[in-house]
Design a protein around this motif. Structure first.
Motif, short mmCIF file in Angstrom:
data_model
loop_
_atom_site.label_atom_id
_atom_site.label_comp_id
_atom_site.label_asym_id
_atom_site.label_seq_id
_atom_site.Cartn_x
_atom_site.Cartn_y
_atom_site.Cartn_z
N LEU A 28 0.92 -1.16 0.13
CA LEU A 28 0.03 -0.06 0.02
C LEU A 28 0.81 1.19 -0.02
N PRO A 29 0.30 2.35 -0.50
CA PRO A 29 1.13 3.59 -0.63
C PRO A 29 1.10 4.14 1.03
N VAL A 30 0.36 3.57 1.97
CA VAL A 30 0.43 4.21 3.16
C VAL A 30 0.97 3.06 4.23
N PRO A 31 1.69 3.53 5.27
CA PRO A 31 2.37 2.59 6.25
C PRO A 31 1.23 2.22 7.64
N PHE A 32 1.82 1.09 8.15
CA PHE A 32 1.33 0.85 9.53
C PHE A 32 0.48 -0.45 9.60
N GLY A 33 0.16 -0.97 8.32
CA GLY A 33 -0.56 -2.32 8.42
C GLY A 33 -1.59 -2.35 9.39
N GLY A 37 -11.92 -4.40 7.33
CA GLY A 37 -11.27 -3.63 6.19
C GLY A 37 -12.34 -2.75 5.59
N TRP A 38 -13.42 -3.20 5.55
CA TRP A 38 -14.61 -2.05 5.09
C TRP A 38 -14.56 -0.80 5.89
N TYR A 39 -14.81 -1.17 7.27
CA TYR A 39 -15.06 0.07 8.05
C TYR A 39 -13.78 0.94 8.21
N ASN A 40 -12.47 0.34 8.15
CA ASN A 40 -11.32 0.94 8.38
C ASN A 40 -10.86 1.49 7.01
N GLY A 41 -11.42 1.28 5.81
CA GLY A 41 -11.05 1.91 4.65
C GLY A 41 -9.91 1.25 3.88
N HIS A 42 -9.65 -0.22 3.98
CA HIS A 42 -8.77 -0.91 3.37
C HIS A 42 -9.20 -0.76 1.97
N PRO A 43 -8.17 -0.36 0.91
CA PRO A 43 -8.64 -0.35 -0.42
C PRO A 43 -9.10 -1.63 -0.85
N ASP A 44 -8.54 -2.84 -0.37
CA ASP A 44 -9.34 -3.94 -1.06
C ASP A 44 -10.59 -4.38 -0.54
N HIS A 45 -11.13 -3.69 0.70
CA HIS A 45 -12.50 -3.91 1.12
C HIS A 45 -13.37 -2.78 0.93
N ALA A 46 -12.88 -1.88 0.64
CA ALA A 46 -13.55 -0.57 0.79
C ALA A 46 -15.06 -0.41 0.23
N ARG A 47 -15.07 -1.43 -0.97
CA ARG A 47 -16.34 -1.34 -1.57
C ARG A 47 -17.46 -2.74 -1.35
N LEU A 48 -17.08 -3.07 -0.13
CA LEU A 48 -17.71 -4.22 0.43
C LEU A 48 -19.19 -4.21 0.35
#
Ligand code: NAP
Length: 435
Positions: free
Chosen positions: A36-41, A124-135
């Motif tokens: 990801l372009p953002v750190p901290f996993g 991931g959805w409620y935390n805005g992970h790009p993989d799951h944002a569209r759940l």
């Protein structure tokens, strides 16, 4: 100079970087690579948005990343932009710290019905992970079931139960905040295949369920073991069980939302006409080793949203030995081979707290110190940069991340720490690069 590459910028990656920096100081260059372009996993996309104090640990990682010794190399995906063999050619040590971002599959009939999601997806959805944002999980029914008796199940139940006001000060992303504000869910059942003495929920997290504005937690007193048996429990678990006993005394919680614990209930199927409508469970009893045994008495729990919180697994990486059953890499206490290591959840599976990764990082740094010499003549970051430039990879540095960070903070709703970007192209753009 020693050259170390760490894949993954979550807690395991950063604690390893910190430990390597402490051992090698100026005689090492450490690159922390993230897809990801953002750190901290996990700190950014796993820890619950209403647990901001836990997220504060990222300040410590920031201090590590803002040195010449340790560098963040974001938006670089192993097995797409570069592979492990290439990294091994460039670096003296390669450490896999990729966490466990995938759901362990819920292997029951109907688990593929719409409305059934894993906790990696839902969190991931409620935390805005790009993989799951569209759940877009279905919140239009009145009943949800949360499978599992760990802290993730608690996170999910709590997030489903909170009022919009209770998200004040959190960094829950806009799409989830808005969807949850109009959610119809009023009954949440937390399903455990074993009993109150076998939960993996910690007292602080469990206590939060008892303090929600519009939701009340409830435990069936009949599911609780005799109180005298609590004395033998480890103190943390004893406190958690005491909380469950409190929930059991509230026979008619006068709240708009109920969170009921259903213990000794093994999920065996999900049924519904084209989408999830009910979770079928079977009563269990425990054998003398504490394992759940089915008793042949099935019943249905109504639920149009079913979130399975039964643990996570690490995705495999090409040419790295992988334990399919454990969902992690095969290693001798983190040493996959001399020069190749795994750490954190990628090594031990999804257990322990963020702090557990600190000793894990120290252990791996010690192994690296045993295995590698002073100077191998490898190219390290110079070689990596050349290869990535040749392949047209848009690397996001820590300074670039600080641009993303500043924009996320600037666009935060009032009282919130940030409004996250949830899309990789948007992140790259905010980093100051053409997307
Ligand atoms: P966990 O603690 O391992 O809990 C997983 C739960 O799933 C267990 O209750 C397990 O039951 C159940 N389970 C597993 N397979 C199942 C199946 N096939 N059917 C039904 N139930 C099944 O995992 P987690 O909740 O995902 O948490 C992962 C780690 O992150 C933990 O160390 C946790 O403490 C940590 N965490 C911490 C926080 C916090 O500190 N605030 C928040 C979130 C997560 P059995 O016991 O019967 O196997």
């Amino acid at each position: 100079m020693r050259h170390i590459a760490i894949i993954g910028s979550g807690p395991a990656g950063y604690y390893t970087a910190e430990a390597c920096r402490n051992i090698f100081g100026e005689t090492a260059r450490i690159d922390v690579i993230d897809r990801l372009p953002v750190p901290f996993g996990l700190i950014r996309t796993g820890v619950a948005p209403d647990h901001q104090s836990i997220k504060a640990v990222s300040r410590r990682y920031e201090a590590v990343a803002l040195t010449d010794t340790v560098r963040f190399v974001g938006n670089v995906r192993v097995d797409r932009d570069i592979d492990i063999a290439e990294l091994q050619t460039l670096y003296d040590a390669v450490v896999i710290a990729t966490g466990a971002p995938q759901d362990r599959p819920l292997a029951i009939d109907g688990a593929d019905l719409p409305g059934v999601v894993g906790s990696a997806q839902f969190v991931g959805w409620y935390n805005g992970h790009p993989d799951h944002a569209r759940l877009n999980p279905p919140l239009n029914g009145t009943h949800a079931a949360v499978i599992g008796n760990g802290n993730v199940a608690l996170d999910v139940a709590r997030i489903l139960a909170k009022t919009p006001e209770e998200f004040a000060g959190s960094d829950i992303v806009a799409h989830a905040r808005e969807a949850l504000a109009t959610s119809h869910i009023r009954h949440i059942t937390i399903v455990g295949r074993r009993g109150p003495h076998q939960i993996a929920m910690t007292p602080k997290e469990l206590a939060e369920l008892g303090k929600l504005t519009r939701a009340g937690a409830w435990v069936d007193p009949a599911d609780l073991p005799e109180v005298s048996l609590d004395a033998a429990l480890e103190p943390g678990l004893r406190k958690s069980v005491a909380l469950l006993r409190e929930f059991a005394t509230d026979t008619a919680p006068d709240k708009a939302v109920t969170i009921s614990f259903d213990f000794f209930a093994m999920p065996i199927a999900i049924e519904g006409d084209g989408w999830a409508e009910r979770l079928i469970v079977e009563r269990t009893r425990l054998d003398d080793k504490g394992a759940a045994i089915r008793t042949g008495a099935p019943y249905a729990i109504p639920a149009s949203l079913i979130v399975s919180c039964i643990g996570y697994q690490t995705p495999p990486i090409k040419n790295v030995p992988y334990d399919e059953k454990g969902g992690r890499f095969v290693s001798d206490e983190g040493r996959v081979a001399p020069g190749l290591y795994c750490v954190g959840w990628a090594r031990r599976g999804p257990t322990g707290t963020i702090g557990t990764n600190k000793p894990d990082g120290v252990m791996i740094a010690d192994k690296i110190a045993q295995d590698i010499g002073n100077a191998s003549g490898k190219q390290g970051r110079v070689g990596l940069d050349a290869l990535l430039a040749q392949r047209g990879v848009e690397v996001v540095t820590f300074r670039d991340w600080q641009n993303i960070d500043a924009e996320e903070i600037a666009r935060a709703p009032e009282g919130a720490p940030r409004e996250k970007f949830t899309d990789i192209a948007e992140m790259v753009k905010a980093a100051g690069k053409a997307s």
